[in-house]
Enzyme design. Structure first.
Site, PDB file in Angstrom:
ATOM      1  N   GLU A 289       0.845  -1.193   0.000  1.00  0.00           N
ATOM      2  CA  GLU A 289       0.000   0.000   0.000  1.00  0.00           C
ATOM      3  C   GLU A 289       0.881   1.243   0.000  1.00  0.00           C
ATOM      4  OE1 GLU A 289      -3.170  -0.056   2.838  1.00  0.00           O
ATOM      5  OE2 GLU A 289      -3.921  -1.991   2.144  1.00  0.00           O
TER       6      GLU A 289
ATOM      7  N   HIS B  15      -9.933   9.848   2.407  1.00  0.00           N
ATOM      8  CA  HIS B  15      -9.568   8.751   1.512  1.00  0.00           C
ATOM      9  C   HIS B  15      -9.771   9.223   0.081  1.00  0.00           C
ATOM     10  CE1 HIS B  15      -9.214   4.829  -0.331  1.00  0.00           C
ATOM     11  NE2 HIS B  15      -8.808   4.350   0.829  1.00  0.00           N
TER      12      HIS B  15
ATOM     13  N   ARG C 250      -1.801   9.477   0.973  1.00  0.00           N
ATOM     14  CA  ARG C 250      -3.229   9.690   0.749  1.00  0.00           C
ATOM     15  C   ARG C 250      -3.612  11.157   0.610  1.00  0.00           C
ATOM     16  NH1 ARG C 250      -6.109   5.238   4.751  1.00  0.00           N
ATOM     17  NH2 ARG C 250      -5.789   3.449   3.377  1.00  0.00           N
TER      18      ARG C 250
ATOM     19  N   HIS D 225     -12.224  10.010   6.009  1.00  0.00           N
ATOM     20  CA  HIS D 225     -11.939   8.596   6.270  1.00  0.00           C
ATOM     21  C   HIS D 225     -11.432   8.328   7.686  1.00  0.00           C
ATOM     22  CE1 HIS D 225     -11.121   4.480   5.312  1.00  0.00           C
ATOM     23  NE2 HIS D 225      -9.807   4.604   5.463  1.00  0.00           N
TER      24      HIS D 225
ATOM     25  N   ARG E  26      -1.755   9.552   8.647  1.00  0.00           N
ATOM     26  CA  ARG E  26      -1.626   8.133   8.983  1.00  0.00           C
ATOM     27  C   ARG E  26      -1.073   7.327   7.815  1.00  0.00           C
ATOM     28  NH1 ARG E  26      -5.249   3.623   8.176  1.00  0.00           N
ATOM     29  NH2 ARG E  26      -6.657   5.086   7.135  1.00  0.00           N
TER      30      ARG E  26
END
Length: 506
Positions: free
Chosen positions: A109, A224, A268, A329, A364
């Site tokens: 990811e 997100h 992100r 998100h 994060r």
């Protein structure tokens, strides 16, 4: 034997309740049914160093890099070093992670230097973990109160002594407690576009703030990049891009390559802003996520939940790109805690998304959220299982600016949830600026949510969190991680610290 009340039934609350029930009397309070939480909707997975070609040091480095200079080193070291054993604990509790050739399967990811993200049920990792823990808690000696709303903390002489709740029939009572653990999740319902379930209304942080506890990093809300741009928002996991899906403008051209060297696998916040910028350039039309190169068989096997959701909405994502938009998100901020879940208020603990341990900093790292819940819920339980633990010395307090928010007494009008969500989306969302934030402060000051129904109480909690979040966004006159100010697009060395907010306890 202590009386311990745990609020919230996601991974953090279930782990804490399960562990503590071995020695103490535990009451677990769930606003909905026991299995309804943010955890069950987590698709991406759980990041942990479980493979020989990976190291804890590299996981730490990746986490610190994503956090944009605001991560706290000690909790990050704890997260990454204790994570693997906690994963093994989940396996012992019956969680069946996906396997490949006799070993744990793993995925890559964004912003990870290694493929280290574990999945279960393909894209149903959170649901698989949630159901295994629910089964374990139902078998344990835990007093479970479902459809029970946590209204406020009871504080006596500076210590939390209980929790006021509303029962399913609307009657109220107080649960006495030697310790209250808030594991009630984030506040995703602050925004009109969100991947969060309806229960994510910031109840734990709001009641903690009213009681005098400190909140930290509240201005950092992660959006997100890819949720379906259709009614009934549905998350399209980052893992889809990790497997090779790409983002296209409405003309069918890739655009992320010109924004960041990692293109679709950039952090992100970068991808979310890139999509927002592209949508603005095409009059608000959503961008397209193209996963057609992966093939229908792979998509159905690897992402069964997303595949089913697309088909239910009449989308054939195996053959046509699908419309996506950013959505709120994950909240990096929350109730400030130490590495054992202790808050600034004696007798009050917080774990999971409701807490701010300092591991996420300003942004994060993907799939670190389930790991954080797992690791620090276990540590919180371990502390309370130790008779002398609660009174042990905390690590040195965080450095940072402390702000005291005063409540103004003015005439206010009743606010509706959509009004609040639209205001926050427009002026305290992906992009912010001073003028918009100041207008938001003024508008929030003129709103209130009166009433004793769960819905009005939830909206009141969202108003509380909105006020603190906007204050943090105004005070942070820079852009860092998930917080982006168009009037201060650069990062300031003088603001490389957390902002901590309190209000005078009633």
């Amino acid at each position: 034997m202590k009386e311990i009340v745990v609020v919230g039934s996601g991974i953090a609350g279930l782990i804490a309740a399960l562990e503590l029930s071995r020695k103490h009397h535990v009451t677990l309070v769930s606003k909905a049914n026991l299995a309804e939480s943010n955890t069950r909707w987590a698709q991406g997975g759980l990041a942990a160093v479980m493979f020989e070609d990976d190291t804890v040091a590299e996981h730490i480095a990746d986490t610190l890099a994503a956090g944009a200079g605001l991560c706290k080193l000690l909790p990050v070291e704890i997260l990454c070093s204790e994570g693997p054993e906690r994963v093994r604990d989940l396996i012992r509790l019956g969680v069946e992670f996906d396997m490949q050739d006799g070993a744990l399967a793993r995925g890559l990811e964004a912003a990870h230097s290694h493929s280290r993200v574990l999945h279960a049920g393909g894209d149903a990792t959170g649901l698989t973990i949630e159901m295994a823990l629910v089964r374990a808690v139902r078998k344990a000696d835990v007093n479970i109160l479902e459809h029970t709303f946590a209204r406020d903390l009871r504080v006596e002489s500076g210590r939390v002594t209980g929790l006021e709740v509303l029962s399913p029939d609307g009657s109220g009572c107080t649960l006495p407690a030697d310790a209250v653990i808030l594991a009630s999740g984030g506040a995703g319902q602050l925004y009109s576009h969100t991947t969060n379930p309806s229960v994510a209304t910031g109840d734990g942080p709001a009641m903690a703030f009213r009681a005098g506890a400190e909140l930290a990093d509240v201005e950092f809300y992660q959006f997100h990049p890819t949720a379906l741009a259709l009614p009934g928002t549905f998350l399209i996991s980052e893992a889809v891009r990790g497997e090779g899906a790409v983002l296209l403008d409405r003309s069918g051209h890739r655009f992320m390559q010109s924004i960041h060297r990692d293109a679709e696998l950039a952090p992100r916040d970068v991808v979310a802003r890139g999509i927002a910028l592209q949508m603005a350039a095409q009059d608000g039309a959503p961008v397209l996520l193209d996963a057609t190169s992966l093939g229908p068989a792979f998509l159905q096997q690897r992402f069964p939940s997303i595949d089913a959701a697309c088909k239910a909405r009449g989308l054939d994502w195996a053959h046509q790109p699908i419309p996506v938009t950013p959505a709120a998100h994950y909240w990096m901020g929350g109730i400030r805690t130490d590495v054992w879940g202790r808050t600034s208020l004696q007798g009050l603990f917080a774990v999971g998304e409701a807490a701010c341990t300092g591991v996420h900093g300003a942004n994060r790292l993907a799939s670190n959220s389930l790991l954080e819940s797992l690791v620090f819920a276990w540590r919180c339980a371990a502390l309370l299982l130790d008779e002398t633990g609660e009174n042990a010395l905390c690590e040195p307090p965080w450095t940072g600016e402390r702000h005291l928010l005063e409540t103004q007494q003015i005439d206010r009008k009743q606010v509706s949830r959509p009004e609040l969500q639209t205001l926050m989306w427009n002026f305290a969302g992906i992009e912010r600026n001073g003028a918009g934030l100041l207008a938001t402060v003024k508008q929030l000051a003129g709103w209130e949510s009166r009433g004793d129904s769960v819905e009005t109480l939830e909206t009141a909690n969202l108003l509380t969190i909105a006020g603190v979040l906007v204050a943090g966004a105004l005070a942070r006159r820079e852009s860092r991680g998930a917080h982006f100010r168009t009037d201060f697009p650069g990062t300031s060395l003088s603001l490389a610290h957390s902002l901590i907010f309190t209000q005078k306890a009633p």
